[in-house]
Enzyme design. Structure first.
Site, PDB file in Angstrom:
ATOM      1  N   ASP A 222      24.341 -28.925 -16.707  1.00 13.35           N
ATOM      2  CA  ASP A 222      23.328 -27.975 -17.767  1.00 13.35           C
ATOM      3  C   ASP A 222      23.993 -26.415 -17.777  1.00 13.35           C
ATOM      4  O   ASP A 222      23.544 -25.866 -18.348  1.00 13.35           O
ATOM      5  CB  ASP A 222      22.356 -27.799 -16.657  1.00 13.35           C
ATOM      6  CG  ASP A 222      22.504 -27.491 -15.275  1.00 13.35           C
ATOM      7  OD1 ASP A 222      23.977 -27.284 -15.380  1.00 13.35           O
ATOM      8  OD2 ASP A 222      21.815 -27.237 -14.504  1.00 13.35           O
ATOM      9  N   ARG A 223      25.459 -26.323 -17.518  1.00 14.03           N
ATOM     10  CA  ARG A 223      25.919 -25.639 -17.551  1.00 14.03           C
ATOM     11  C   ARG A 223      26.970 -25.538 -18.830  1.00 14.03           C
ATOM     12  O   ARG A 223      27.789 -26.489 -19.378  1.00 14.03           O
ATOM     13  CB  ARG A 223      27.033 -24.963 -16.116  1.00 14.03           C
ATOM     14  CG  ARG A 223      25.900 -24.509 -15.330  1.00 14.03           C
ATOM     15  CD  ARG A 223      27.030 -24.061 -14.125  1.00 14.03           C
ATOM     16  NE  ARG A 223      25.872 -23.519 -13.197  1.00 14.03           N
ATOM     17  CZ  ARG A 223      26.390 -23.014 -12.171  1.00 14.03           C
ATOM     18  NH1 ARG A 223      27.390 -22.855 -11.992  1.00 14.03           N
ATOM     19  NH2 ARG A 223      25.462 -22.414 -11.255  1.00 14.03           N
TER      20      ARG A 223
ATOM     21  N   ASP B  39      29.528 -28.923 -17.010  1.00 13.48           N
ATOM     22  CA  ASP B  39      29.473 -28.605 -15.649  1.00 13.48           C
ATOM     23  C   ASP B  39      29.257 -30.592 -14.968  1.00 13.48           C
ATOM     24  O   ASP B  39      29.191 -31.247 -15.862  1.00 13.48           O
ATOM     25  CB  ASP B  39      28.481 -27.643 -15.039  1.00 13.48           C
ATOM     26  CG  ASP B  39      27.781 -28.228 -14.835  1.00 13.48           C
ATOM     27  OD1 ASP B  39      26.355 -28.570 -15.958  1.00 13.48           O
ATOM     28  OD2 ASP B  39      26.719 -27.698 -13.926  1.00 13.48           O
TER      29      ASP B  39
ATOM     30  N   SER C  90      25.682 -30.215  -9.028  1.00 10.36           N
ATOM     31  CA  SER C  90      25.848 -28.541 -10.471  1.00 10.36           C
ATOM     32  C   SER C  90      27.388 -28.751 -10.700  1.00 10.36           C
ATOM     33  O   SER C  90      27.657 -29.797 -10.362  1.00 10.36           O
ATOM     34  CB  SER C  90      24.859 -28.080 -10.173  1.00 10.36           C
ATOM     35  OG  SER C  90      25.376 -27.292 -11.241  1.00 10.36           O
ATOM     36  N   HIS C  91      27.607 -27.604  -9.925  1.00 12.08           N
ATOM     37  CA  HIS C  91      29.264 -27.597 -10.557  1.00 12.08           C
ATOM     38  C   HIS C  91      29.581 -27.376  -9.120  1.00 12.08           C
ATOM     39  O   HIS C  91      31.021 -26.878  -9.257  1.00 12.08           O
ATOM     40  CB  HIS C  91      29.646 -26.169 -10.916  1.00 12.08           C
ATOM     41  CG  HIS C  91      28.927 -25.011 -10.164  1.00 12.08           C
ATOM     42  ND1 HIS C  91      27.116 -24.543  -9.776  1.00 12.08           N
ATOM     43  CD2 HIS C  91      28.550 -23.628  -8.797  1.00 12.08           C
ATOM     44  CE1 HIS C  91      26.553 -24.386  -8.857  1.00 12.08           C
ATOM     45  NE2 HIS C  91      27.974 -23.785  -8.269  1.00 12.08           N
TER      46      HIS C  91
ATOM     47  N   ASP D  59      26.673 -31.192 -14.024  1.00  7.90           N
ATOM     48  CA  ASP D  59      25.293 -32.493 -14.659  1.00  7.90           C
ATOM     49  C   ASP D  59      25.118 -31.586 -15.557  1.00  7.90           C
ATOM     50  O   ASP D  59      23.537 -32.673 -16.418  1.00  7.90           O
ATOM     51  CB  ASP D  59      24.165 -32.372 -13.747  1.00  7.90           C
ATOM     52  CG  ASP D  59      23.561 -30.966 -13.095  1.00  7.90           C
ATOM     53  OD1 ASP D  59      24.492 -29.585 -13.523  1.00  7.90           O
ATOM     54  OD2 ASP D  59      22.633 -30.170 -12.802  1.00  7.90           O
TER      55      ASP D  59
ATOM     56  N   LYS E   1      18.749 -25.507 -18.321  1.00 11.20           N
ATOM     57  CA  LYS E   1      19.850 -25.001 -19.157  1.00 11.20           C
ATOM     58  C   LYS E   1      20.219 -26.734 -19.807  1.00 11.20           C
ATOM     59  O   LYS E   1      20.303 -27.237 -19.097  1.00 11.20           O
ATOM     60  CB  LYS E   1      20.896 -23.782 -18.369  1.00 11.20           C
ATOM     61  CG  LYS E   1      21.571 -24.618 -16.793  1.00 11.20           C
ATOM     62  CD  LYS E   1      21.877 -23.412 -16.207  1.00 11.20           C
ATOM     63  CE  LYS E   1      22.426 -23.783 -14.886  1.00 11.20           C
ATOM     64  NZ  LYS E   1      22.066 -23.810 -14.325  1.00 11.20           N
TER      65      LYS E   1
ATOM     66  N   THR F  30      17.294 -15.060 -10.256  1.00 14.83           N
ATOM     67  CA  THR F  30      18.001 -16.180 -10.623  1.00 14.83           C
ATOM     68  C   THR F  30      17.673 -17.084 -10.396  1.00 14.83           C
ATOM     69  O   THR F  30      17.139 -17.340  -9.056  1.00 14.83           O
ATOM     70  CB  THR F  30      19.472 -15.857  -9.233  1.00 14.83           C
ATOM     71  OG1 THR F  30      19.969 -14.796 -10.354  1.00 14.83           O
ATOM     72  CG2 THR F  30      20.187 -16.985  -9.508  1.00 14.83           C
TER      73      THR F  30
ATOM     74  N   ARG G 117      21.033 -28.879  -1.390  1.00 15.41           N
ATOM     75  CA  ARG G 117      22.099 -28.965  -1.538  1.00 15.41           C
ATOM     76  C   ARG G 117      23.364 -28.760  -0.122  1.00 15.41           C
ATOM     77  O   ARG G 117      23.202 -28.196   0.562  1.00 15.41           O
ATOM     78  CB  ARG G 117      23.470 -28.108  -2.935  1.00 15.41           C
ATOM     79  CG  ARG G 117      22.986 -28.701  -3.662  1.00 15.41           C
ATOM     80  CD  ARG G 117      23.348 -27.807  -5.303  1.00 15.41           C
ATOM     81  NE  ARG G 117      22.618 -27.927  -6.405  1.00 15.41           N
ATOM     82  CZ  ARG G 117      22.751 -26.621  -7.687  1.00 15.41           C
ATOM     83  NH1 ARG G 117      23.738 -26.018  -7.493  1.00 15.41           N
ATOM     84  NH2 ARG G 117      22.388 -27.434  -8.564  1.00 15.41           N
TER      85      ARG G 117
HETATM   86  C1  G16 Z   1      21.563 -22.903 -10.043  1.00 12.12           C
HETATM   87  C2  G16 Z   1      20.348 -22.087 -10.908  1.00 12.12           C
HETATM   88  C3  G16 Z   1      20.671 -21.424 -11.799  1.00 12.12           C
HETATM   89  C4  G16 Z   1      21.567 -20.393 -11.413  1.00 12.12           C
HETATM   90  C5  G16 Z   1      23.021 -20.657  -9.998  1.00 12.12           C
HETATM   91  C6  G16 Z   1      23.882 -20.075  -9.552  1.00 12.12           C
HETATM   92  O1  G16 Z   1      22.170 -23.565 -11.408  1.00 12.12           O
HETATM   93  O2  G16 Z   1      19.064 -23.572 -11.071  1.00 12.12           O
HETATM   94  O3  G16 Z   1      19.746 -20.383 -12.166  1.00 12.12           O
HETATM   95  O4  G16 Z   1      21.722 -18.968 -12.282  1.00 12.12           O
HETATM   96  O5  G16 Z   1      22.988 -21.741  -9.608  1.00 12.12           O
HETATM   97  O6  G16 Z   1      23.069 -19.715  -8.552  1.00 12.12           O
HETATM   98  P1  G16 Z   1      23.346 -18.760  -7.001  1.00 12.12           P
HETATM   99  O7  G16 Z   1      24.514 -17.624  -7.631  1.00 12.12           O
HETATM  100  O8  G16 Z   1      22.111 -18.737  -5.822  1.00 12.12           O
HETATM  101  O9  G16 Z   1      24.326 -19.324  -6.455  1.00 12.12           O
HETATM  102  P2  G16 Z   1      23.175 -25.146 -11.654  1.00 12.12           P
HETATM  103  O10 G16 Z   1      24.176 -25.512 -11.948  1.00 12.12           O
HETATM  104  O11 G16 Z   1      24.067 -24.901  -9.993  1.00 12.12           O
HETATM  105  O12 G16 Z   1      22.109 -26.017 -10.532  1.00 12.12           O
END
Ligand code: G16
Length: 542
Positions: free
Chosen positions: A280-281, A276, A112-113, A278, A375, A343, A21
């Protein structure tokens, strides 16, 4: 015509918690995305003869990136690609397509978010044939490949028409453009009691689903409004936009503030949810009450048997280490194995593949099950709807009943964003150095039982992951965890996770920030957050 392009390596193409990212403009540099895609193909033994799912959350650069990936896959002999119409696929829908079509994996485009747009964030990750994010051995191989990248091959050909559903060819590669929603919605119908939910909506149950101008809009409209009969307009911000309409599609109380205001207001619907970028959240809210993701996991686990897809019971429950122990209490009561992973959703993959657990969840607004290997935001919302429909109770009643049965794990996460990376690293190093002296010391009236740096040995393949978060564990089961985020694109984000257990006989209705006050104080003192970062207050509280 196949062309070989000479290039030189880029620094810093190391995948983080979930893929690579960066700022969108970083990805837009000539050869940047191509180098990473080539590294993906190299790390998995080439693209020759393989089939991939390709799609993303529709953020700025999504369509260009899809074309780049297709051209490279075609040039390198891939047999076929399954692409979401318009280049759109939610992350869980992509995971499902990978599994359903038994492909060799998929490339998912999303940050993602994180916000989207030319000046915001972009991302890419590879998912394995099981539908789950590539594990560390594979992402390490990708990173290694980026460091020596000298050339890649691509196909000189007109762009594929991504908007027309059907089959076409790119060079020798078959390209199937599919509706992004159909297969996913069909999967949801196999898991949940749609007639019961439909009956509840017909009886006047109201809901607000905030898709935050990101990928879930079309999925949510089809499932909630068309198939389940929720009122038109139940889904808001339902059109995916390249910049998410300026919204920050992170479903937490800070960023989903419109939904929060409605749910805490006088005319709140019965149930609220957000997802979010994509898809998944998820965040779940009742009328006048917020459900923390850790509690949500525990409640879903305790009630999953009410949904047809889980009526046989669960095999086990897994949570990430910083997630509260609420789910462990449910697992203990049900006699189920409980797992604690680092995580990152990728760590759940082996457990799910080995049938060791059925439900997984994280404090970071992620919940899912063995139906895919990601997720899944809408899945979690549907499981909640199924439970609400069968129990015929409000979210408040279900939460209260849960705490009265299991006690309450008061929980909060405090994020300190965009800290200078060197300062954050220094703080974590100093914290790690003092861990051995902390055991048996007292702070704010609490005694530290243990202080360590979490390490995980995967029970399936024996792989070891170290430095996964500093834990301060108190004698009364209270806990502080410190981690630096692996998903940010600007400086460092310090995450401080705070938890305290209150038995069912205690006060179950405190504001979490009040209940956690001494622990919050202790967290600041132990890590010297202000002295190290100059910050006194978090930017985000979940
Ligand atoms: C990703 C991971 C999750 C993680 C989250 C936050 O989610 O797939 O398992 O909990 O990031 O990670 P960090 O605390 O390292 O920022 P996503 O939704 O961003 O793909």
């Amino acid at each position: 015509m196949i062309r070989t392009i000479q290039t030189t390596p880029f620094d810093g193409q190391k995948p983080g918690t979930s893929g690579l990212r960066k700022k969108t403009r970083v990805f837009m540099q000539p050869h940047y995305l191509e180098t990473f895609v080539q590294a993906v193909f190299d790390a998995i033994g080439g693209a020759e003869g393989k089939c991939f799912v390709v799609g993303g959350d529709g953020r700025f650069y999504n369509d260009t990136a899809v074309q780049i990936i297709l051209a490279m896959a075609a040039a390198q002999g891939a047999a076929s690609a399954i692409v979401g119409q318009g280049g759109i696929l939610s992350t869980p829908a992509a995971s499902h397509l990978i599994r359903l079509n038994k492909t060799d994996g998929g490339i998912i485009l999303s940050a993602s978010h994180n916000p989207g747009g030319e000046d915001e964030d972009f991302g890419i990750k590879f998912n394995m044939p099981n539908g789950g994010p590539a594990p560390e051995q594979v992402t390490d191989a990708m990173y290694a490949a980026t460091k020596t990248m000298a050339q890649y091959t691509t196909l000189d050909a007109p762009d594929v028409d991504l908007n027309t559903i059907g089959t076409t060819h790119l060079g020798g590669m078959l390209v199937q453009i599919v509706d992004p929603v159909t297969d996913y919605a069909a999967l949801m119908e196999t898991l949940f009691d749609f007639p019961a939910i439909r009956a509840r909506f017909a009886a006047g149950f109201t809901m607000r689903m905030d898709s935050m101008c990101a990928v879930t809009g079309p999925y949510a409209r089809e499932i909630f409004e068309n198939r389940l009969g929720a009122a038109r307009g139940t889904v808001t911000h339902a059109t995916p936009l390249p910049d998410f309409g300026g919204m920050h599609p992170d479903p937490n109380p800070t960023w989903a503030h419109e939904l929060m205001a409605e749910m805490m207001g006088p005319n709140a619907p019965d149930f609220g949810a957000a997802s979010d970028g994509d898809g998944d959240r998820n965040m779940v809210v009742g009328r006048g009450i917020y459900v923390s993701p850790s509690d949500s996991l525990a409640i879903l686990a305790a009630n999953a048997h009410l949904a047809p897809g889980y009526a046989q019971g669960l095999k086990g429950i897994a949570r990430s280490m910083p997630t509260s122990a609420a789910a462990d209490r449910v697992a203990a009561a049900m006699g189920l194995p409980a797992f604690e992973t680092p995580t990152g959703w990728k760590f759940f993959g082996n457990l799910l593949d080995a049938n060791k657990c059925t439900l997984c969840g994280e404090e970071s607004f992620g919940t899912g099950s063995d139906h895919v290997r990601e997720k899944d935001g809408l899945w979690a919302v549907l499981l909640w709807l199924n439970i609400l429909a069968v129990r015929n109770q409000s979210v408040t009643e279900i939460l209260t009943d849960h705490w009265q049965t299991y006690g309450r794990n008061y929980y909060s996460r405090h994020d300190f964003e965009a800290i200078e990376t060197a300062k954050a690293d220094q703080m974590m190093a100093a914290l790690r150095a003092k861990l051995p002296q902390l055991t048996n010391t007292e702070t704010h009236g609490m005694t530290i039982a243990r202080a360590d740096d979490f390490a995980y040995t995967d029970p399936v393949d024996g792989s070891v992951s170290t430095h996964q978060g500093v834990r301060i564990l108190f004698t009364d089961d209270s806990r502080i965890v410190y981690r630096l985020s692996g998903t940010g694109t600007q400086g460092a984000t310090l995450r401080v996770y705070l938890e305290r257990y209150e038995p069912s006989s205690g006060n179950l209705n405190l504001d979490p920030q009040t209940a956690l006050a001494p622990i919050i104080q202790a967290a600041h003192d132990i890590a010297q957050i202000n002295a190290n970062t100059g910050r006194t207050e978090p930017d985000v509280i979940t």
